[in-house]
Design a protein around this motif. Sequence first.
Motif, PDB file in Angstrom:
ATOM      1  N   PHE A   1      43.824  45.009  28.258  1.00 51.39           N
ATOM      2  CA  PHE A   1      44.918  44.340  28.974  1.00 51.39           C
ATOM      3  C   PHE A   1      44.445  43.946  30.367  1.00 51.39           C
ATOM      4  O   PHE A   1      43.371  44.350  30.827  1.00 51.39           O
ATOM      5  CB  PHE A   1      46.154  45.255  29.084  1.00 51.39           C
ATOM      6  N   ALA A   2      45.258  43.159  31.052  1.00 53.65           N
ATOM      7  CA  ALA A   2      45.014  42.793  32.450  1.00 53.65           C
ATOM      8  C   ALA A   2      46.304  43.013  33.229  1.00 53.65           C
ATOM      9  O   ALA A   2      47.406  42.919  32.675  1.00 53.65           O
ATOM     10  CB  ALA A   2      44.562  41.346  32.566  1.00 53.65           C
ATOM     11  N   ASP A   3      46.163  43.324  34.496  1.00 54.33           N
ATOM     12  CA  ASP A   3      47.307  43.467  35.396  1.00 54.33           C
ATOM     13  C   ASP A   3      46.919  42.908  36.754  1.00 54.33           C
ATOM     14  O   ASP A   3      45.729  42.760  37.057  1.00 54.33           O
ATOM     15  CB  ASP A   3      47.728  44.936  35.534  1.00 54.33           C
ATOM     16  N   VAL A   4      47.915  42.598  37.567  1.00 54.36           N
ATOM     17  CA  VAL A   4      47.649  42.054  38.900  1.00 54.36           C
ATOM     18  C   VAL A   4      48.552  42.748  39.920  1.00 54.36           C
ATOM     19  O   VAL A   4      49.756  42.895  39.702  1.00 54.36           O
ATOM     20  CB  VAL A   4      47.907  40.531  38.969  1.00 54.36           C
ATOM     21  N   MET A   5      47.943  43.194  41.012  1.00 52.39           N
ATOM     22  CA  MET A   5      48.682  43.708  42.156  1.00 52.39           C
ATOM     23  C   MET A   5      48.604  42.661  43.259  1.00 52.39           C
ATOM     24  O   MET A   5      47.512  42.215  43.616  1.00 52.39           O
ATOM     25  CB  MET A   5      48.074  45.025  42.652  1.00 52.39           C
ATOM     26  N   VAL A   6      49.751  42.244  43.755  1.00 57.40           N
ATOM     27  CA  VAL A   6      49.812  41.180  44.760  1.00 57.40           C
ATOM     28  C   VAL A   6      50.463  41.725  46.022  1.00 57.40           C
ATOM     29  O   VAL A   6      51.506  42.384  45.952  1.00 57.40           O
ATOM     30  CB  VAL A   6      50.630  39.971  44.246  1.00 57.40           C
ATOM     31  N   GLN A   7      49.848  41.447  47.167  1.00 57.76           N
ATOM     32  CA  GLN A   7      50.502  41.730  48.449  1.00 57.76           C
ATOM     33  C   GLN A   7      50.703  40.400  49.165  1.00 57.76           C
ATOM     34  O   GLN A   7      49.750  39.667  49.441  1.00 57.76           O
ATOM     35  CB  GLN A   7      49.695  42.700  49.304  1.00 57.76           C
ATOM     36  N   GLN A   8      51.959  40.084  49.407  1.00 56.44           N
ATOM     37  CA  GLN A   8      52.299  38.808  50.021  1.00 56.44           C
ATOM     38  C   GLN A   8      52.093  38.863  51.535  1.00 56.44           C
ATOM     39  O   GLN A   8      51.949  39.952  52.117  1.00 56.44           O
ATOM     40  CB  GLN A   8      53.733  38.445  49.651  1.00 56.44           C
ATOM     41  N   PRO A   9      52.071  37.716  52.206  1.00 55.69           N
ATOM     42  CA  PRO A   9      51.863  37.703  53.665  1.00 55.69           C
ATOM     43  C   PRO A   9      52.854  38.592  54.414  1.00 55.69           C
ATOM     44  O   PRO A   9      52.513  39.158  55.456  1.00 55.69           O
ATOM     45  CB  PRO A   9      52.057  36.222  54.020  1.00 55.69           C
ATOM     46  N   SER A  10      54.049  38.758  53.884  1.00 54.22           N
ATOM     47  CA  SER A  10      55.064  39.610  54.519  1.00 54.22           C
ATOM     48  C   SER A  10      54.755  41.093  54.392  1.00 54.22           C
ATOM     49  O   SER A  10      55.383  41.928  55.053  1.00 54.22           O
ATOM     50  CB  SER A  10      56.428  39.341  53.878  1.00 54.22           C
ATOM     51  N   GLY A  11      53.797  41.440  53.498  1.00 58.18           N
ATOM     52  CA  GLY A  11      53.492  42.832  53.211  1.00 58.18           C
ATOM     53  C   GLY A  11      54.113  43.317  51.915  1.00 58.18           C
ATOM     54  O   GLY A  11      53.792  44.411  51.440  1.00 58.18           O
ATOM     55  N   HIS A  12      55.009  42.527  51.324  1.00 59.83           N
ATOM     56  CA  HIS A  12      55.678  42.875  50.069  1.00 59.83           C
ATOM     57  C   HIS A  12      54.642  43.084  48.972  1.00 59.83           C
ATOM     58  O   HIS A  12      53.790  42.231  48.736  1.00 59.83           O
ATOM     59  CB  HIS A  12      56.632  41.746  49.682  1.00 59.83           C
ATOM     60  N   ARG A  13      54.732  44.240  48.278  1.00 51.92           N
ATOM     61  CA  ARG A  13      53.760  44.609  47.254  1.00 51.92           C
ATOM     62  C   ARG A  13      54.387  44.463  45.865  1.00 51.92           C
ATOM     63  O   ARG A  13      55.422  45.062  45.586  1.00 51.92           O
ATOM     64  CB  ARG A  13      53.284  46.047  47.466  1.00 51.92           C
ATOM     65  N   LEU A  14      53.728  43.699  45.019  1.00 46.36           N
ATOM     66  CA  LEU A  14      54.290  43.320  43.725  1.00 46.36           C
ATOM     67  C   LEU A  14      53.287  43.618  42.618  1.00 46.36           C
ATOM     68  O   LEU A  14      52.117  43.263  42.715  1.00 46.36           O
ATOM     69  CB  LEU A  14      54.619  41.826  43.739  1.00 46.36           C
ATOM     70  N   LEU A  15      53.755  44.270  41.561  1.00 49.40           N
ATOM     71  CA  LEU A  15      52.939  44.493  40.370  1.00 49.40           C
ATOM     72  C   LEU A  15      53.349  43.506  39.291  1.00 49.40           C
ATOM     73  O   LEU A  15      54.537  43.398  38.950  1.00 49.40           O
ATOM     74  CB  LEU A  15      53.132  45.926  39.858  1.00 49.40           C
ATOM     75  N   LEU A  16      52.368  42.810  38.738  1.00 46.46           N
ATOM     76  CA  LEU A  16      52.565  41.940  37.578  1.00 46.46           C
ATOM     77  C   LEU A  16      51.906  42.630  36.392  1.00 46.46           C
ATOM     78  O   LEU A  16      50.676  42.757  36.343  1.00 46.46           O
ATOM     79  CB  LEU A  16      51.934  40.566  37.823  1.00 46.46           C
ATOM     80  N   ALA A  17      52.732  43.109  35.459  1.00 52.28           N
ATOM     81  CA  ALA A  17      52.227  43.906  34.347  1.00 52.28           C
ATOM     82  C   ALA A  17      52.611  43.272  33.016  1.00 52.28           C
ATOM     83  O   ALA A  17      53.658  42.625  32.904  1.00 52.28           O
ATOM     84  CB  ALA A  17      52.781  45.328  34.424  1.00 52.28           C
ATOM     85  N   PRO A  18      51.786  43.483  31.975  1.00 49.00           N
ATOM     86  CA  PRO A  18      52.025  42.796  30.708  1.00 49.00           C
ATOM     87  C   PRO A  18      53.050  43.460  29.785  1.00 49.00           C
ATOM     88  O   PRO A  18      53.511  42.836  28.846  1.00 49.00           O
ATOM     89  CB  PRO A  18      50.638  42.803  30.052  1.00 49.00           C
ATOM     90  N   CYS A  19      53.382  44.753  30.035  1.00 52.33           N
ATOM     91  CA  CYS A  19      54.325  45.440  29.159  1.00 52.33           C
ATOM     92  C   CYS A  19      54.884  46.667  29.871  1.00 52.33           C
ATOM     93  O   CYS A  19      54.312  47.136  30.854  1.00 52.33           O
ATOM     94  CB  CYS A  19      53.653  45.839  27.845  1.00 52.33           C
ATOM     95  N   PRO A  20      56.001  47.202  29.400  1.00 50.38           N
ATOM     96  CA  PRO A  20      56.631  48.336  30.076  1.00 50.38           C
ATOM     97  C   PRO A  20      55.744  49.581  30.183  1.00 50.38           C
ATOM     98  O   PRO A  20      55.763  50.265  31.208  1.00 50.38           O
ATOM     99  CB  PRO A  20      57.868  48.614  29.221  1.00 50.38           C
ATOM    100  N   LYS A  21      54.960  49.907  29.144  1.00 49.15           N
ATOM    101  CA  LYS A  21      54.120  51.110  29.194  1.00 49.15           C
ATOM    102  C   LYS A  21      53.076  51.007  30.295  1.00 49.15           C
ATOM    103  O   LYS A  21      52.837  51.961  31.043  1.00 49.15           O
ATOM    104  CB  LYS A  21      53.447  51.346  27.840  1.00 49.15           C
ATOM    105  N   VAL A  22      52.420  49.852  30.394  1.00 51.08           N
ATOM    106  CA  VAL A  22      51.425  49.635  31.451  1.00 51.08           C
ATOM    107  C   VAL A  22      52.101  49.657  32.815  1.00 51.08           C
ATOM    108  O   VAL A  22      51.614  50.287  33.760  1.00 51.08           O
ATOM    109  CB  VAL A  22      50.677  48.303  31.224  1.00 51.08           C
ATOM    110  N   ALA A  23      53.232  48.985  32.939  1.00 50.33           N
ATOM    111  CA  ALA A  23      53.956  48.951  34.206  1.00 50.33           C
ATOM    112  C   ALA A  23      54.347  50.349  34.656  1.00 50.33           C
ATOM    113  O   ALA A  23      54.201  50.715  35.835  1.00 50.33           O
ATOM    114  CB  ALA A  23      55.200  48.077  34.075  1.00 50.33           C
ATOM    115  N   GLU A  24      54.832  51.163  33.725  1.00 52.75           N
ATOM    116  CA  GLU A  24      55.266  52.520  34.059  1.00 52.75           C
ATOM    117  C   GLU A  24      54.104  53.359  34.576  1.00 52.75           C
ATOM    118  O   GLU A  24      54.230  54.056  35.587  1.00 52.75           O
ATOM    119  CB  GLU A  24      55.884  53.182  32.831  1.00 52.75           C
ATOM    120  N   PHE A  25      52.953  53.272  33.897  1.00 47.16           N
ATOM    121  CA  PHE A  25      51.804  54.069  34.312  1.00 47.16           C
ATOM    122  C   PHE A  25      51.285  53.634  35.682  1.00 47.16           C
ATOM    123  O   PHE A  25      51.039  54.462  36.562  1.00 47.16           O
ATOM    124  CB  PHE A  25      50.673  53.960  33.288  1.00 47.16           C
ATOM    125  N   ILE A  26      51.108  52.325  35.873  1.00 49.35           N
ATOM    126  CA  ILE A  26      50.553  51.828  37.135  1.00 49.35           C
ATOM    127  C   ILE A  26      51.516  52.094  38.287  1.00 49.35           C
ATOM    128  O   ILE A  26      51.101  52.508  39.377  1.00 49.35           O
ATOM    129  CB  ILE A  26      50.209  50.332  37.027  1.00 49.35           C
TER     130      ILE A  26
END
Length: 201
Positions: free
Chosen positions: A35-60
């Motif tokens: 699988f692949a996942d992406v962690m994004v931090q926006q210029p404001s500092g907002h931290r966002l996880l882009l995950a492909p499924c609930p199990k991966v999202a929960e673990f990360i």
Amino acid sequence: MMKRWIFDGHIAGIGTTSGLRAVIGMWQDSPFGTFADVMVQQPSGHRLLLAPCPKVAEFIAATYNFDEVRMVDVRAGLAAGALTVDAGPLVIQAVTGARTYLGSALRAVPRRLATHPRWLSAVSPLAALAAPGARTYGTAGSGRAEYYGVTDLHHVTSAVVSWDGADAGTLAPIRPAVTFGFSSVPPRPSVARVRTTVVEA
């Protein structure tokens, strides 16, 4: 009994002149399959996880810190010197360069040693000197410890990045460092071959 999760693959760090910073994980072998996942931090500092499924999202999300989690189709890959990412609002087309001097030094360390938790705990202070902001060992969320065994490193030489369909700016250093956990990625955009071990007592 100690729980252990091992992830084999690549981590790419990308920064842009708009201040958008992204850390892309591309895992060929993991407890959740490929699988692949992406962690994004926006210029404001907002931290966002882009995950492909609930199990991966929960673990990360239990291991790192985020302000928001989104489930999206995450497609990312490395082939013939190209890094491509298509993950909901984030699209990246990047070019990777030759192996770095640090990458050559890392390849000289036998892989079994380079990815062993005891070794990574011992060399973590040196890793922070070689790649400011990066560490090979630290504590994570949910009472977990994490070890990053990097065995190769290539710089990213150019990138076209868009967020929500708008140009996010040209390639730039990853500054300020991302704040998802105890470790960042090197300031210069790069792609690392890595084995990540997460341990929970």
